[in-house]
Motif scaffolding. Structure first.
Motif: not given
Length: 302
Positions: A98-99, A118-121, A136-138
């Motif tokens: 979030d930061n 956007e974040h991806y794994i 997962n929610d992030y």
């Protein structure tokens, strides 16, 4: 076109301090070191026969083998998700997700041009375990290994087949899917011919974060195309420190830091600063582009 900054994370030893299989070993009384030795020994024995082996994903066969013979009791996809809840993340996770987004979201000038993070794994681990974890929610999407189930003698679902095996080379495919917007733009897949200006996430707007040499193919793709690369090492681990320092020296990564994502740490400041740097560049480019499209207002003639 979306002005997306993509922060792409490896998982094991990058976000969590251990391998994601550790809770499985703990619950079933299995020595994790022995499990990995068995996997490595098997791979080496097969190589000696002249058959190619994918060392990155060979472990999946052993997950299935142990599940099928009962050493991993009732190991299903639902159970993998449950194990995800028990993973021990490095300090600052998940707050950093979030930061990082707020670096852009809290600045009005960036919103003017739709700039967002956007974040991806992208992981060689099991996707279901990651989906069950706190991160997962992030994240926007997860790439990982996927397993099918069958029913055991007791009528319970147990993992039995590999349907997607992501290794450290095929991670680069995930990068191109993010780049082209696969799943985000209708009619686009990873093999589509797509001009750079129509790609959803430009490589130069990507930051790839991982822990070691196994991610060199992904590091190379991001570096070659103008993105940024960052490596993590566990606190006090001199072997891991020397490893990432060598990668920096060899030009494989731009920067590295101790695995702590708390506010004020090197990792936190470098990643946030890089996102801000990207956002500033996109903002200036958009402003300049629009300025060139606007003609001078008509004036009264004398």
């Amino acid at each position: 076109m979306a002005n997306v900054i993509a922060v792409i994370w490896d998982f094991d030893k990058t976000l969590v301090s251990e391998y994601m299989q550790t809770p499985i070993f703990e619950d079933n009384g299995v020595d994790g070191s022995e499990f990995w030795r068995e996997v490595d020994s098997f791979a080496e024995d097969i190589k000696k026969t002249g058959v190619r082996v994918n060392a990155d994903t060979c472990y999946l066969n052993f997950l299935i083998k142990y599940a099928q013979d009962g050493r991993f009791k009732d190991l299903s996809n639902a159970k993998l998700r449950e194990y995800g809840k028990r993973l021990r993340f490095y300090n600052g996770v998940p707050e950093i997700f979030d930061n990082i987004k707020n670096v852009v979201a809290n600045e009005p000038k960036y919103q003017e041009y739709g700039i967002k993070v956007e974040h991806y794994i992208v992981s060689t681990g099991t996707a279901e375990t990651i989906r069950g974890s706190v991160v997962n929610d992030y994240v926007e999407d997860i790439w990982g290994c996927e397993l099918l189930e069958s029913t055991n003698a007791e009528g319970k679902p147990v993992i039995s087949e590999i349907i997607c095996a992501l290794d450290n080379t095929s991670k680069t495919r995930a990068l191109f899917e993010i780049n082209k917007g696969v799943g985000k733009q209708d009619g686009v897949d990873v093999n589509s011919t797509l001009a750079e200006e129509y790609r959803r996430v430009k490589f130069r707007n990507m930051i790839y974060i991982a822990d070691g040499p196994s991610d060199i193919p992904a590091f190379s793709v991001v570096n070659k195309n103008g993105g940024s690369t960052f490596a993590i090492y566990p606190k006090g681990n001199i072997t891991a420190f020397n490893q990432v320092e060598k990668m920096r020296h060899d030009g494989r990564i731009n920067m590295y830091a101790e695995a702590d994502y708390s506010e004020g740490t090197t990792a936190y400041m470098w990643i946030c600063n890089k996102v801000r740097e990207y956002a500033d560049r996109i903002y200036l480019e958009e402003k300049e582009h629009i300025g060139k499209q606007v003609s001078a207002a008509p004036k009264h003639l004398d």
